[in-house]
Design an enzyme around this catalytic site. Structure first.
Site, PDB file in Angstrom:
ATOM      1  N   CYS A 117       0.865  -1.180   0.000  1.00  0.00           N
ATOM      2  CA  CYS A 117       0.000   0.000   0.000  1.00  0.00           C
ATOM      3  C   CYS A 117       0.898   1.225   0.000  1.00  0.00           C
ATOM      4  O   CYS A 117       1.798   1.312  -0.818  1.00  0.00           O
ATOM      5  CB  CYS A 117      -0.952  -0.012   1.191  1.00  0.00           C
ATOM      6  SG  CYS A 117      -0.123  -0.052   2.783  1.00  0.00           S
ATOM      7  N   ARG A 163      -1.976  -0.647   5.793  1.00  0.00           N
ATOM      8  CA  ARG A 163      -3.255  -1.094   5.232  1.00  0.00           C
ATOM      9  C   ARG A 163      -3.087  -2.443   4.537  1.00  0.00           C
ATOM     10  O   ARG A 163      -3.962  -3.295   4.568  1.00  0.00           O
ATOM     11  CB  ARG A 163      -3.767  -0.069   4.210  1.00  0.00           C
ATOM     12  CG  ARG A 163      -4.551   1.071   4.792  1.00  0.00           C
ATOM     13  CD  ARG A 163      -4.988   2.024   3.697  1.00  0.00           C
ATOM     14  NE  ARG A 163      -3.863   2.666   3.022  1.00  0.00           N
ATOM     15  CZ  ARG A 163      -3.982   3.420   1.928  1.00  0.00           C
ATOM     16  NH1 ARG A 163      -5.153   3.604   1.377  1.00  0.00           N
ATOM     17  NH2 ARG A 163      -2.922   3.978   1.378  1.00  0.00           N
TER      18      ARG A 163
END
Lengths: 311, 413
Positions: free
Chosen positions: A261, A266
């Site tokens: 990411c 994330r």
């Protein structure tokens, strides 16, 4: 209603996986997720250690799941000087303080759909802890189910656990990623950022401090934003739904996978979903876009054509 | 003194709360009661919508507004009453607020961070970096108080009283915040970055820090009493309702409630503070106009009233401030203390000038009299004490010099 869905999903999982042993006792062992109901019942089990990893400061202190302990992601889980995860020694000190043994069941949870809890899970797994689970739905679901919070500090005796060396099988570095780009290895790269970050329309979500000076994505990467794996109530979708979702994007587990990411947090969420729930071979590229997009000379796909510093 | 109330004094109280309010305080009481009910209803609706933080902030803001208005909990006015008239009661009220706050925070801290010496700071508490910038901020803020006639929190409750100066002071505060943002990067790199955030319990332990704070507060109270002259107390009478809804509450009661409220707010939402929203909006406006730098070094990592620009329409602090003003208006309206008037040129000038100084001081000091001083001292932060000392020294100096050169009005005899 959604609780029913999870229950039936968990049941289906247990039955599907199952030998004819007690499904109730087996469910948490088999699944990398636990429900609020299970956690509330088992919160006092000394073999269960509950850890909150939230992004927002002060959440834990103002109320946490009874018996939970706090991990501060930006100091406890990282090396604060070099860009790296916490060293083996530092992480060992931390888990000893939390009273975690090798055979403990570590249940992590947090705010923001368990983002940082999943990142914590990746680090726990990488340092050799086998029984690492997420509370499905995190803080949000626990609160929605009107389960109790506590402000008292859990009294836990420190452990003497020895942490094993960081397992490189769960982590991809820049060299591994550029090998994939140069067609030297047959790996699927999954970009779990938003469509606008992937296309290069924006450099990063609004308010993000850490940036890359190039927009776009790693050549060949498939875009499946992490949030698609999550239901409205914050719980992770059922195995069938997940399989369908990722298969539609061309990810079926037949090839090894690397997820990334912006800064690697994330993507831990998707790492958890793909590796722990679907059982695929997945590495988290925690250098992510802030490393790749800032590296001189690597190829980038920038569909939107956004230029750094330009108007 | 208002006379409207005395007319209705002998009427029989009604059976329902509404008719009771109506009979005692006339239509003004009914309007105020309706406003407070409306606030409670919004809080209820917010809570139902899963916004517990906003809901609580609204209730804390309303309670704070009522207490500020009813007890005239105004840092500047309380100081001036002592400075001019030798009446120390207001300042003693502030000391009571600090003492109750220190005790309350200690109780909360003990639960959240059993060991104060780990090097970790309690979450969101106003424990700011201590450097000359903090002193400059306090001096500017104090001068702003003396010139505009109040600090930011008091301007907010006075907005509810219809003060002609407060709107201009608050506009000035926004401008001052923008000026603060403009000077921030220089100040940060010059001093703030390396300044220590001293949390007294870390060095003295909880018991030691509590004891030290109480001893210092007692000493200050004693020093104040040395200068205090005999003050005429208002004639006693037995009308309890009048004492609650019309007369000024004893300062120490107001202070005690503020201390309890500060602790409760810290426990449930965050420390009391009234400038986060003003600062956030000023930053938003300044960034949109292209005058505030995109990057304010280190600001988002520091603890204090200044927080990140938020996209949300309603923040906890925004709701807190709106509720504060509305509830202060309700309290003032019932008491017949809502007296709007057209501003004079002098009021506009003093409001704007003082406001700019308040805003600059609150930005560079990372908070105001409520945040950095009250919540800071409660939290055992050295920055709170230093900011407070700088503020009151500056208020005294500004009053003295301002009156000498004829820019500030002399005390009315």
């Amino acid at each position: 209603m959604s609780f029913k869905t999870i229950l039936s999903a968990a049941m289906a999982l247990a039955i599907g996986a199952a030998v004819a042993t007690s499904a109730q006792a087996q469910a948490p062992k088999a699944s990398p997720l636990v429900t609020g109901e299970w956690l509330e019942k088992n919160a006092n089990d000394p073999k269960v250690r509950i850890v909150e990893v939230s992004v927002e400061p002060g959440l834990f202190e103002r109320g946490h799941i009874p018996n939970a302990q706090n991990i501060v992601w930006h100091t406890d889980l990282v090396d604060t000087v070099r860009r790296d995860v916490a060293t083996q020694e530092k992480f060992q000190d931390l888990v000893r303080k939390l009273g975690i043994e090798k055979d403990s069941t570590v249940v992590l949870y947090g705010d923001n759909n368990n983002w940082f809890a999943a990142w914590g899970a990746w680090i726990f797994k990488s340092y050799g802890f086998e029984n690492v689970k997420l509370l499905d739905g995190g803080r949000k679901k626990w609160e929605a189910e009107k389960r109790p919070f506590d402000t008292r500090v859990a009294s836990v005796a420190p452990s003497k656990v020895t942490v094993s060396a960081f397992d490189k099988k769960l982590r991809a570095n820049l060299a591994a990623v550029s090998d994939v780009v140069a067609n030297k290895s047959n790996v699927t790269i999954v970009d779990i950022r938003s469509a606008d970050e992937y296309s290069g329309k924006i450099f990063a979500p609004a308010g993000s401090q850490e940036l890359a000076v190039r927009a776009g994505h790693i050549p060949g990467a498939l875009n499946v934003p992490w949030g698609r794996a999550v239901n409205e109530d914050g719980t992770i979708k059922s195995v069938d739904e997940l399989k369908k979702l990722y298969a539609a994007a061309g990810i079926d587990g037949s090839k090894p996978i690397i997820v990334y990411c912006r800064i690697g947090e994330r993507s831990s969420h998707t790492w958890f979903v793909l590796s722990q729930i679907l059982g695929y071979d997945v590495r988290n590229y925690d250098g992510s876009w802030t490393e790749y997009g800032n590296t001189v000379g690597l190829p980038v796909i920038n569909v939107a054509g956004t230029v750094w510093g330009g108007k | 003194m208002t006379t409207t109330l005395q007319k209705t004094e002998r009427e029989t109280p009604g059976a329902s709360p509404a008719s009771f309010a109506l009979s005692r305080f006339g239509w003004r009481g009914a309007v105020s009661a309706a406003l407070l009910v409306a606030l409670l209803f919004v809080a209820y609706a917010l809570h139902g919508a899963g916004q517990a933080g906003l809901s609580l902030s609204l209730i804390f803001g309303a309670a704070f507004g009522i207490v500020l208005q009813r007890s005239r909990f105004c840092f500047f006015c309380n100081f001036r009453e002592w400075y001019d008239d030798g009446d120390a009661r207001g300042l003693i009220g502030i000391i009571v607020a600090l003492a109750v706050g220190v005790v309350g925070y200690t109780v909360v801290f003990g639960s959240w961070l059993p060991d104060a010496s780990t090097g970790r700071l309690p979450p969101d508490a106003f424990i700011g970096p201590v450097s000359y910038v903090l002193v400059l901020a306090g001096l500017a803020f104090g001068a702003g108080m003396a010139i505009s006639g109040s600090c930011v929190s008091a301007h907010l409750y006075r907005l509810g009283e219809g003060s002609p100066t407060s709107p201009f002071a608050l506009i000035g505060t926004v401008v001052g915040f923008i000026l603060g943002f403009l000077s921030w990067n220089t100040l940060y790199l010059g001093a703030v970055a390396e300044a220590p955030s001293v949390w007294l319990p870390r060095w003295l332990g909880y018991a030691g820090a509590l004891l030290a704070a109480l001893v210092v507060l007692a000493a200050v109270a004693w020093l104040l009493s040395l200068r205090a002259r005999n003050t005429v107390s208002s004639p006693a009478h037995d009308d309890q309702w009048r004492k609650i809804f019309v007369e000024r509450w004893p300062a120490w009661i107001g202070g005690a409630i503020v201390g309890v409220l500060g602790t409760a707010a810290y426990l449930r939402v965050g420390p009391l503070g009234v400038t986060a929203e003003i600062g956030g909006r000023a930053r938003q406006a300044g960034t949109a106009l292209g005058i505030v730098p995109q990057r304010l070094e280190g600001l988002d990592t520091l603890r204090g009233c200044i927080t990140v620009v938020r996209d949300a329409l309603l923040s906890n602090n925004g709701v807190f401030i709106i509720a504060l003003v509305v509830a202060a208006f309700a309290a003032a309206f019932t008491a017949g203390q809502f007296k709007p008037s057209w501003p004079s040129g002098g009021q506009i000038t003093r409001g704007l000038t003082g406001g700019v100084l308040l805003g600059w001081g609150a930005m560079t000091g990372l908070g105001c009299t409520v945040g950095t001083f009250l919540s800071g001292v409660s939290a055992g932060a050295l920055s709170g004490w230093i900011f407070g000392a700088a503020i009151f020294a500056s208020v005294a100096a500004t009053l003295f010099v301002g009156r000498r050169v004829g820019l500030l009005s002399k005390p009315t005899a």
